[in-house]
Design an enzyme around this catalytic site. Structure first.
Site, PDB file in Angstrom:
ATOM      1  N   ASP A 213       0.795  -1.359   0.023  1.00 47.59           N
ATOM      2  CA  ASP A 213       0.034   0.050   0.129  1.00 47.59           C
ATOM      3  C   ASP A 213       0.926   1.115   0.132  1.00 47.59           C
ATOM      4  OD1 ASP A 213       1.116  -0.012   2.457  1.00 47.59           O
ATOM      5  OD2 ASP A 213      -0.650  -0.623   3.357  1.00 47.59           O
TER       6      ASP A 213
ATOM      7  N   HIS B 242       6.237   5.376  12.573  1.00 44.19           N
ATOM      8  CA  HIS B 242       6.509   5.948  11.270  1.00 44.19           C
ATOM      9  C   HIS B 242       5.398   6.486  10.489  1.00 44.19           C
ATOM     10  CE1 HIS B 242       5.853   2.251   9.526  1.00 44.19           C
ATOM     11  NE2 HIS B 242       5.465   2.960   8.439  1.00 44.19           N
TER      12      HIS B 242
ATOM     13  N   GLU C 286      -2.069   5.163   2.975  1.00 44.57           N
ATOM     14  CA  GLU C 286      -2.067   3.677   2.609  1.00 44.57           C
ATOM     15  C   GLU C 286      -3.422   2.962   2.376  1.00 44.57           C
ATOM     16  OE1 GLU C 286      -0.369   4.964   5.422  1.00 44.57           O
ATOM     17  OE2 GLU C 286       1.680   4.739   4.769  1.00 44.57           O
TER      18      GLU C 286
ATOM     19  N   HIS D  57      12.699   5.332  12.640  1.00 44.39           N
ATOM     20  CA  HIS D  57      12.710   5.621  11.188  1.00 44.39           C
ATOM     21  C   HIS D  57      13.417   6.708  10.804  1.00 44.39           C
ATOM     22  CE1 HIS D  57      10.612   5.870   7.403  1.00 44.39           C
ATOM     23  NE2 HIS D  57      10.244   4.708   7.434  1.00 44.39           N
TER      24      HIS D  57
ATOM     25  N   ARG E 237       2.450   8.686   8.944  1.00 40.89           N
ATOM     26  CA  ARG E 237       2.095  10.100   8.893  1.00 40.89           C
ATOM     27  C   ARG E 237       1.086  10.574   9.803  1.00 40.89           C
ATOM     28  NH1 ARG E 237       4.752   8.852   4.093  1.00 40.89           N
ATOM     29  NH2 ARG E 237       5.790  10.710   2.950  1.00 40.89           N
TER      30      ARG E 237
ATOM     31  N   GLU F  32      -0.781  -9.263  -1.006  1.00 38.10           N
ATOM     32  CA  GLU F  32      -1.526  -8.412   0.395  1.00 38.10           C
ATOM     33  C   GLU F  32      -2.474  -7.711  -0.233  1.00 38.10           C
ATOM     34  OE1 GLU F  32       0.531  -5.531   2.907  1.00 38.10           O
ATOM     35  OE2 GLU F  32       1.146  -7.247   4.179  1.00 38.10           O
TER      36      GLU F  32
HETATM   37  C1  UD1 Z   1       6.650   4.921   3.496  1.00 37.29           C
HETATM   38  C2  UD1 Z   1       5.081   4.495   3.087  1.00 37.29           C
HETATM   39  C3  UD1 Z   1       4.669   3.470   4.056  1.00 37.29           C
HETATM   40  C4  UD1 Z   1       5.475   2.464   4.777  1.00 37.29           C
HETATM   41  C5  UD1 Z   1       6.959   2.972   5.207  1.00 37.29           C
HETATM   42  C6  UD1 Z   1       7.819   2.038   5.466  1.00 37.29           C
HETATM   43  C7  UD1 Z   1       4.159   5.795   1.452  1.00 37.29           C
HETATM   44  C8  UD1 Z   1       3.417   7.024   1.243  1.00 37.29           C
HETATM   45  N1  UD1 Z   1       4.418   5.778   2.677  1.00 37.29           N
HETATM   46  O1  UD1 Z   1       6.620   5.672   4.478  1.00 37.29           O
HETATM   47  O2  UD1 Z   1       3.230   2.953   3.793  1.00 37.29           O
HETATM   48  O3  UD1 Z   1       4.832   2.069   5.811  1.00 37.29           O
HETATM   49  O4  UD1 Z   1       7.346   3.703   3.941  1.00 37.29           O
HETATM   50  O5  UD1 Z   1       8.841   2.335   6.381  1.00 37.29           O
HETATM   51  O6  UD1 Z   1       4.569   5.139   0.629  1.00 37.29           O
HETATM   52  N2  UD1 Z   1      14.244   8.066   4.447  1.00 37.29           N
HETATM   53  C9  UD1 Z   1      15.397   7.954   4.384  1.00 37.29           C
HETATM   54  N3  UD1 Z   1      16.107   6.657   3.925  1.00 37.29           N
HETATM   55  C10 UD1 Z   1      15.286   5.814   3.671  1.00 37.29           C
HETATM   56  C11 UD1 Z   1      14.005   5.927   3.891  1.00 37.29           C
HETATM   57  C12 UD1 Z   1      13.480   7.083   3.912  1.00 37.29           C
HETATM   58  O7  UD1 Z   1      16.348   8.979   4.627  1.00 37.29           O
HETATM   59  O8  UD1 Z   1      15.890   4.754   3.362  1.00 37.29           O
HETATM   60  C13 UD1 Z   1      13.655   9.307   4.715  1.00 37.29           C
HETATM   61  C14 UD1 Z   1      13.728  10.272   3.494  1.00 37.29           C
HETATM   62  O9  UD1 Z   1      13.721  11.608   4.035  1.00 37.29           O
HETATM   63  C15 UD1 Z   1      12.121  10.143   2.971  1.00 37.29           C
HETATM   64  C16 UD1 Z   1      11.588  10.181   4.085  1.00 37.29           C
HETATM   65  O10 UD1 Z   1      12.096   9.041   4.999  1.00 37.29           O
HETATM   66  O11 UD1 Z   1      11.986  11.281   2.092  1.00 37.29           O
HETATM   67  C17 UD1 Z   1       9.996   9.688   3.870  1.00 37.29           C
HETATM   68  O12 UD1 Z   1      10.104   8.314   3.002  1.00 37.29           O
HETATM   69  P1  UD1 Z   1       8.728   7.800   2.265  1.00 37.29           P
HETATM   70  O13 UD1 Z   1       9.146   6.489   1.560  1.00 37.29           O
HETATM   71  O14 UD1 Z   1       8.269   8.980   1.673  1.00 37.29           O
HETATM   72  O15 UD1 Z   1       7.732   7.639   3.506  1.00 37.29           O
HETATM   73  P2  UD1 Z   1       7.777   6.746   4.716  1.00 37.29           P
HETATM   74  O16 UD1 Z   1       7.364   7.602   6.004  1.00 37.29           O
HETATM   75  O17 UD1 Z   1       9.012   6.153   4.905  1.00 37.29           O
HETATM   76  N1  UDP Z   2      12.167  -3.532  10.295  1.00 34.43           N
HETATM   77  C1  UDP Z   2      13.545  -3.726  10.224  1.00 34.43           C
HETATM   78  N2  UDP Z   2      14.205  -2.950  10.710  1.00 34.43           N
HETATM   79  C2  UDP Z   2      13.890  -2.202  11.594  1.00 34.43           C
HETATM   80  C3  UDP Z   2      12.580  -2.011  11.881  1.00 34.43           C
HETATM   81  C4  UDP Z   2      11.580  -2.766  11.249  1.00 34.43           C
HETATM   82  O1  UDP Z   2      14.065  -4.581   9.370  1.00 34.43           O
HETATM   83  O2  UDP Z   2      14.738  -1.355  12.342  1.00 34.43           O
HETATM   84  C5  UDP Z   2      11.253  -4.432   9.632  1.00 34.43           C
HETATM   85  C6  UDP Z   2      10.234  -5.325  10.158  1.00 34.43           C
HETATM   86  O3  UDP Z   2      10.720  -6.468  10.853  1.00 34.43           O
HETATM   87  C7  UDP Z   2       9.089  -5.395   9.203  1.00 34.43           C
HETATM   88  C8  UDP Z   2       9.279  -4.266   8.418  1.00 34.43           C
HETATM   89  O4  UDP Z   2      10.473  -3.716   8.647  1.00 34.43           O
HETATM   90  O5  UDP Z   2       9.358  -6.646   8.415  1.00 34.43           O
HETATM   91  C9  UDP Z   2       8.072  -3.345   8.717  1.00 34.43           C
HETATM   92  O6  UDP Z   2       8.561  -1.896   7.997  1.00 34.43           O
HETATM   93  P1  UDP Z   2       7.855  -0.682   8.499  1.00 34.43           P
HETATM   94  O7  UDP Z   2       7.337  -0.624   9.777  1.00 34.43           O
HETATM   95  O8  UDP Z   2       8.897   0.510   8.094  1.00 34.43           O
HETATM   96  O9  UDP Z   2       6.560  -0.581   7.319  1.00 34.43           O
HETATM   97  P2  UDP Z   2       5.026  -1.042   7.706  1.00 34.43           P
HETATM   98  O10 UDP Z   2       5.051  -2.656   7.789  1.00 34.43           O
HETATM   99  O11 UDP Z   2       4.298  -0.215   8.625  1.00 34.43           O
HETATM  100  O12 UDP Z   2       4.606  -0.476   6.210  1.00 34.43           O
END
Ligand code: UD1
Ligand code: UDP
Length: 376
Positions: free
Chosen positions: A96, A211, A132, A243, A213, A118
């Site tokens: 999602d 994490h 999501e 995160h 939003r 999923e």
């Molecule tokens: C995204 C997904 C969310 C998912 C989450 C898992 C969307 C809208 N949201 O949220 O559904 O649950 O990932 O973690 O798709 N960033 C880094 N390094 C990384 C990853 C992220 O620096 O490896 C930082 C960056 O500043 C980036 C920000 O996190 O711009 C947000 O990343 P983004 O993928 O837009 O949203 P998440 O909050 O990570």
């Molecule tokens: N996870 C990880 N390292 C971490 C935190 C989470 O590998 O420090 C794994 C966790 O086991 C799960 C996945 O990341 O499999 C979940 O990711 P996240 O919570 O970012 O996203 P969501 O599932 O909410 O979309």
């Protein structure tokens, strides 16, 4: 031979799709290519390294603090030449995220069948989780083959009018991943990783992740205040991999950095994180994936959200929805800390989300569905 193109971009999609990539690669009916959007950069690369998946295309779209408009437009534009080059018979997306929605849209724009893994998770509230719930609704409309983890998710799709023959209940591929790692650690086939800080065996380990939003600002602040109070108990220790989203970092650093009994660390790679969950006494999280992994490891979870799209473990009693309010989090966690019988009743290993064999099922079903035109 079915030409299958995977599109994914974030940590959870990678964890849940790498086992499927592996299953399709081992299956004689598929030619597989992998496109990562790298909506996440570091978090994605950690997972690709663990599962040894080398992408054929890396769109490298992530920018720090990206907005939904920025990631949606960058990903959609960058996918066009990939789909033109690969000419897949089917596009596979998972979950999602923005990448999920854009990947499904890209397949649809090229009139290529989309398989959604999923599928069918719903809270029924378009703003929880945001964005999501809408991403998975839209991906479901764009997809023509739906792999639902549970019968409940499949029923959601049927209620929305999705044709029954296009829905397959397979279990969640995230359970394939977590059981593979947890069993490997137990057997010693996977080396026990180093944790951020040695754990104190006399204390109960509470692992925290957050994490979402919709919790940024007030919800995350009250969650942090609750963690500070739980950390002040003599019997707890908190480990909190933070995160990298700047909206999370700023609040968590401001309220929890330097607090005794709280270890803030960088996100852990998947193997150390699974090991940390195995050692945990309690998980506090708003994560989707951890809500599925915790029950299969026998770990109680307090979910830091008002609504969940994964009600099965709540109904089974291993997960409680507590929201982000300080008092409620402290009350629920304290009840568990002080009531051994209650704790034991929640700490039951329970697998409502899968048996670890979902990826093989998807591999067995997909080629037939595409060849039969049922995914068209
Ligand atoms: C995204 C997904 C969310 C998912 C989450 C898992 C969307 C809208 N949201 O949220 O559904 O649950 O990932 O973690 O798709 N960033 C880094 N390094 C990384 C990853 C992220 O620096 O490896 C930082 C960056 O500043 C980036 C920000 O996190 O711009 C947000 O990343 P983004 O993928 O837009 O949203 P998440 O909050 O990570
Ligand atoms: N996870 C990880 N390292 C971490 C935190 C989470 O590998 O420090 C794994 C966790 O086991 C799960 C996945 O990341 O499999 C979940 O990711 P996240 O919570 O970012 O996203 P969501 O599932 O909410 O979309």
């Amino acid at each position: 031979m079915t030409n299958a193109l995977f599109i994914f971009g974030t940590r959870p999609e990678a964890i849940k799709l790498c086992p499927v990539v592996d299953a399709l690669r081992k299956h004689p009916d598929y030619r597989v290519s992998v496109c990562v959007t790298a909506q996440h950069r570091a978090l994605l690369d950690q997972v690709l390294a663990v599962f040894q998946v080398r992408p054929d295309h890396d769109l490298n779209v992530m920018t720090p603090g990206q907005t939904l408009f920025q990631s949606t437009s960058r990903i959609t534009a960058a996918l066009e030449p990939v789909i033109e080059r690969e000419q897949p018979d089917v596009v596979l997306v998972q979950g999602d995220t923005t990448t999920t929605f854009c990947g499904a849209l890209a397949g649809f724009y090229k009139r290529i069948p989309v398989a959604h893994i999923e599928a069918g998770l719903r809270t029924g509230d378009r703003y929880q989780p945001f964005p999501e719930e809408m991403n998975r609704l839209l991906a479901g409309r764009l997809a023509s083959i739906h792999f639902a983890a549970t019968p409940w998710a499949a029923d959601n799709l049927r209620r929305e009018g999705v044709e029954d023959g296009s829905i397959h209940v397979t279990g969640n591929t995230g359970i394939d991943a977590v059981l593979h790692v947890a069993r490997g650690l137990e057997r010693g086939a996977i080396e026990t990783p180093e944790l951020p800080k040695p754990l104190d065996a006399s204390k109960k380990l509470i692992v925290v992740t957050t994490h979402r939003r919709e919790s940024f600002g007030g919800g995350l602040e009250s969650t942090c205040r609750a963690i500070r109070r739980l950390a002040s108990r003599p019997d707890t220790q908190i480990v909190f991999p933070v995160h990298p989203n700047p909206n999370v970092r700023a609040t968590v650093d401001g309220l929890l950095r330097g607090v005794a009994n709280v270890t803030l660390c960088e996100p852990l790679s998947y193997v150390p994180f699974v090991d940390l969950m195995r050692r945990a006494w309690l998980l506090l999280t708003d994560s989707g994936g951890i809500q599925e992994e915790g029950p299969s490891l026998g770990k109680p979870i307090l979910v830091l959200r008002e609504k969940t799209e994964r009600p099965e473990a709540v109904e089974a009693g291993t997960v409680r929805l507590v929201g982000t309010g300080e008092e409620r989090i402290v009350a629920h966690a304290s009840e568990l800390l002080d009531d051994a019988a209650l704790y034991e009743s929640m700490a039951q290993a329970h697998n409502p989300y899968g048996d670890g064999a979902a990826s093989g099922r998807i591999a067995a079903i997909l080629a037939g569905a595409v060849a039969g035109g049922r995914a068209g």
